[in-house]
Design a protein around this motif. Sequence first.
Motif, PDB file in Angstrom:
ATOM      1  N   MET A  23       0.825  -1.210   0.000  1.00  0.00           N
ATOM      2  CA  MET A  23       0.000   0.000   0.000  1.00  0.00           C
ATOM      3  C   MET A  23       0.859   1.260   0.000  1.00  0.00           C
ATOM      4  O   MET A  23       1.929   1.290   0.593  1.00  0.00           O
ATOM      5  N   LYS A  24       0.352   2.290  -0.670  1.00  0.00           N
ATOM      6  CA  LYS A  24       1.048   3.569  -0.762  1.00  0.00           C
ATOM      7  C   LYS A  24       0.266   4.637  -0.002  1.00  0.00           C
ATOM      8  O   LYS A  24      -0.957   4.588   0.065  1.00  0.00           O
ATOM      9  N   ASP A  25       0.993   5.607   0.555  1.00  0.00           N
ATOM     10  CA  ASP A  25       0.360   6.723   1.257  1.00  0.00           C
ATOM     11  C   ASP A  25      -0.497   7.536   0.286  1.00  0.00           C
ATOM     12  O   ASP A  25      -0.131   7.710  -0.871  1.00  0.00           O
ATOM     13  N   GLY A  26      -1.621   8.022   0.757  1.00  0.00           N
ATOM     14  CA  GLY A  26      -2.465   8.909  -0.030  1.00  0.00           C
ATOM     15  C   GLY A  26      -3.425   8.211  -0.974  1.00  0.00           C
ATOM     16  O   GLY A  26      -4.145   8.865  -1.719  1.00  0.00           O
ATOM     17  N   VAL A  27      -3.454   6.876  -0.957  1.00  0.00           N
ATOM     18  CA  VAL A  27      -4.367   6.126  -1.830  1.00  0.00           C
ATOM     19  C   VAL A  27      -5.538   5.639  -0.987  1.00  0.00           C
ATOM     20  O   VAL A  27      -5.346   5.106   0.103  1.00  0.00           O
ATOM     21  N   TYR A  29      -7.869   3.052  -0.183  1.00  0.00           N
ATOM     22  CA  TYR A  29      -8.049   1.619  -0.383  1.00  0.00           C
ATOM     23  C   TYR A  29      -9.443   1.140   0.013  1.00  0.00           C
ATOM     24  O   TYR A  29      -9.707  -0.059  -0.015  1.00  0.00           O
ATOM     25  N   ASN A  30     -10.327   2.067   0.343  1.00  0.00           N
ATOM     26  CA  ASN A  30     -11.730   1.693   0.524  1.00  0.00           C
ATOM     27  C   ASN A  30     -12.410   1.507  -0.825  1.00  0.00           C
ATOM     28  O   ASN A  30     -13.480   0.918  -0.902  1.00  0.00           O
ATOM     29  N   LEU A  31     -11.780   2.026  -1.901  1.00  0.00           N
ATOM     30  CA  LEU A  31     -12.293   1.845  -3.263  1.00  0.00           C
ATOM     31  C   LEU A  31     -11.820   0.501  -3.797  1.00  0.00           C
ATOM     32  O   LEU A  31     -10.632   0.177  -3.733  1.00  0.00           O
ATOM     33  N   LYS A  32     -12.745  -0.289  -4.333  1.00  0.00           N
ATOM     34  CA  LYS A  32     -12.428  -1.639  -4.794  1.00  0.00           C
ATOM     35  C   LYS A  32     -11.318  -1.656  -5.843  1.00  0.00           C
ATOM     36  O   LYS A  32     -10.444  -2.514  -5.820  1.00  0.00           O
ATOM     37  N   GLU A  33     -11.313  -0.687  -6.762  1.00  0.00           N
ATOM     38  CA  GLU A  33     -10.276  -0.680  -7.802  1.00  0.00           C
ATOM     39  C   GLU A  33      -8.874  -0.480  -7.210  1.00  0.00           C
ATOM     40  O   GLU A  33      -7.891  -0.989  -7.741  1.00  0.00           O
ATOM     41  N   ASN A  34      -8.787   0.237  -6.093  1.00  0.00           N
ATOM     42  CA  ASN A  34      -7.495   0.404  -5.425  1.00  0.00           C
ATOM     43  C   ASN A  34      -7.127  -0.828  -4.600  1.00  0.00           C
ATOM     44  O   ASN A  34      -5.959  -1.177  -4.488  1.00  0.00           O
ATOM     45  N   GLN A  35      -8.127  -1.493  -4.032  1.00  0.00           N
ATOM     46  CA  GLN A  35      -7.877  -2.726  -3.288  1.00  0.00           C
ATOM     47  C   GLN A  35      -7.264  -3.786  -4.187  1.00  0.00           C
ATOM     48  O   GLN A  35      -6.361  -4.519  -3.775  1.00  0.00           O
ATOM     49  N   LEU A  36      -7.722  -3.853  -5.421  1.00  0.00           N
ATOM     50  CA  LEU A  36      -7.227  -4.870  -6.338  1.00  0.00           C
ATOM     51  C   LEU A  36      -5.769  -4.655  -6.730  1.00  0.00           C
ATOM     52  O   LEU A  36      -5.107  -5.588  -7.173  1.00  0.00           O
ATOM     53  N   THR A  37      -5.246  -3.449  -6.551  1.00  0.00           N
ATOM     54  CA  THR A  37      -3.838  -3.198  -6.868  1.00  0.00           C
ATOM     55  C   THR A  37      -2.912  -3.720  -5.771  1.00  0.00           C
ATOM     56  O   THR A  37      -1.702  -3.816  -5.990  1.00  0.00           O
ATOM     57  N   VAL A  38      -3.457  -4.043  -4.609  1.00  0.00           N
ATOM     58  CA  VAL A  38      -2.654  -4.566  -3.500  1.00  0.00           C
ATOM     59  C   VAL A  38      -3.156  -5.953  -3.072  1.00  0.00           C
ATOM     60  O   VAL A  38      -2.965  -6.383  -1.941  1.00  0.00           O
ATOM     61  N   PHE A  39      -3.778  -6.651  -4.006  1.00  0.00           N
ATOM     62  CA  PHE A  39      -4.302  -7.989  -3.785  1.00  0.00           C
ATOM     63  C   PHE A  39      -3.168  -8.932  -3.387  1.00  0.00           C
ATOM     64  O   PHE A  39      -2.106  -8.938  -4.000  1.00  0.00           O
ATOM     65  N   CYS A  40      -3.362  -9.724  -2.342  1.00  0.00           N
ATOM     66  CA  CYS A  40      -2.356 -10.690  -1.898  1.00  0.00           C
ATOM     67  C   CYS A  40      -2.499 -11.969  -2.713  1.00  0.00           C
ATOM     68  O   CYS A  40      -3.547 -12.613  -2.704  1.00  0.00           O
ATOM     69  N   ALA A  41      -1.428 -12.345  -3.413  1.00  0.00           N
ATOM     70  CA  ALA A  41      -1.452 -13.542  -4.260  1.00  0.00           C
ATOM     71  C   ALA A  41      -1.223 -14.824  -3.456  1.00  0.00           C
ATOM     72  O   ALA A  41      -1.474 -15.916  -3.958  1.00  0.00           O
ATOM     73  N   SER A  42      -0.773 -14.714  -2.229  1.00  0.00           N
ATOM     74  CA  SER A  42      -0.460 -15.886  -1.400  1.00  0.00           C
ATOM     75  C   SER A  42      -1.634 -16.260  -0.516  1.00  0.00           C
ATOM     76  O   SER A  42      -1.533 -16.290   0.707  1.00  0.00           O
ATOM     77  N   GLN A  43      -2.750 -16.577  -1.141  1.00  0.00           N
ATOM     78  CA  GLN A  43      -3.963 -16.886  -0.388  1.00  0.00           C
ATOM     79  C   GLN A  43      -4.820 -17.889  -1.133  1.00  0.00           C
ATOM     80  O   GLN A  43      -4.619 -18.125  -2.322  1.00  0.00           O
ATOM     81  N   TYR A  44      -5.761 -18.472  -0.426  1.00  0.00           N
ATOM     82  CA  TYR A  44      -6.746 -19.363  -1.045  1.00  0.00           C
ATOM     83  C   TYR A  44      -8.034 -19.292  -0.239  1.00  0.00           C
ATOM     84  O   TYR A  44      -8.044 -18.848   0.905  1.00  0.00           O
ATOM     85  N   TRP A  45      -9.115 -19.724  -0.843  1.00  0.00           N
ATOM     86  CA  TRP A  45     -10.408 -19.746  -0.164  1.00  0.00           C
ATOM     87  C   TRP A  45     -10.614 -21.127   0.432  1.00  0.00           C
ATOM     88  O   TRP A  45     -10.523 -22.135  -0.262  1.00  0.00           O
ATOM     89  N   CYS A  46     -10.859 -21.183   1.708  1.00  0.00           N
ATOM     90  CA  CYS A  46     -11.106 -22.443   2.411  1.00  0.00           C
ATOM     91  C   CYS A  46     -12.610 -22.692   2.477  1.00  0.00           C
ATOM     92  O   CYS A  46     -13.328 -21.945   3.142  1.00  0.00           O
ATOM     93  N   ASN A  47     -13.069 -23.717   1.770  1.00  0.00           N
ATOM     94  CA  ASN A  47     -14.501 -24.039   1.781  1.00  0.00           C
ATOM     95  C   ASN A  47     -14.951 -24.575   3.128  1.00  0.00           C
ATOM     96  O   ASN A  47     -16.094 -24.380   3.527  1.00  0.00           O
ATOM     97  N   GLU A  48     -14.057 -25.244   3.839  1.00  0.00           N
ATOM     98  CA  GLU A  48     -14.387 -25.807   5.136  1.00  0.00           C
ATOM     99  C   GLU A  48     -14.723 -24.743   6.170  1.00  0.00           C
ATOM    100  O   GLU A  48     -15.688 -24.840   6.902  1.00  0.00           O
ATOM    101  N   CYS A  49     -13.874 -23.698   6.231  1.00  0.00           N
ATOM    102  CA  CYS A  49     -14.075 -22.658   7.242  1.00  0.00           C
ATOM    103  C   CYS A  49     -14.723 -21.406   6.652  1.00  0.00           C
ATOM    104  O   CYS A  49     -14.969 -20.447   7.368  1.00  0.00           O
ATOM    105  N   ASN A  50     -14.959 -21.408   5.339  1.00  0.00           N
ATOM    106  CA  ASN A  50     -15.642 -20.309   4.660  1.00  0.00           C
ATOM    107  C   ASN A  50     -14.924 -18.974   4.861  1.00  0.00           C
ATOM    108  O   ASN A  50     -15.532 -17.958   5.167  1.00  0.00           O
TER     109      ASN A  50
END
Length: 68
Positions: A23-27, A29-50
């Motif tokens: 994340m950068k200062d002054g951006v 990140y409550n806006l979805k388009e800005n959130q997607l620029t800092v998306f964490c690639a080291s993750q997965y969705w767990c169906n068991e724990c939702n």
Amino acid sequence: MPWQCPFATKFKGQRYFSCKKAMKDGVDYNLKENQLTVFCASQYWCNECNSVKNTPNAKQCYDFHSKS
């Protein structure tokens, strides 16, 4: 308990992690388009724990970012 990256964060209504280290200062990140620029690639969705979980690569990513 699985290791949790301290740089991982979630915004209200978000179903994925963002990376605080990318994340950068002054951006608004409550806006979805800005959130997607800092998306964490080291993750997965767990169906068991939702919820989002880190992959084993998250520790390597953390170690890399901790050096800078």
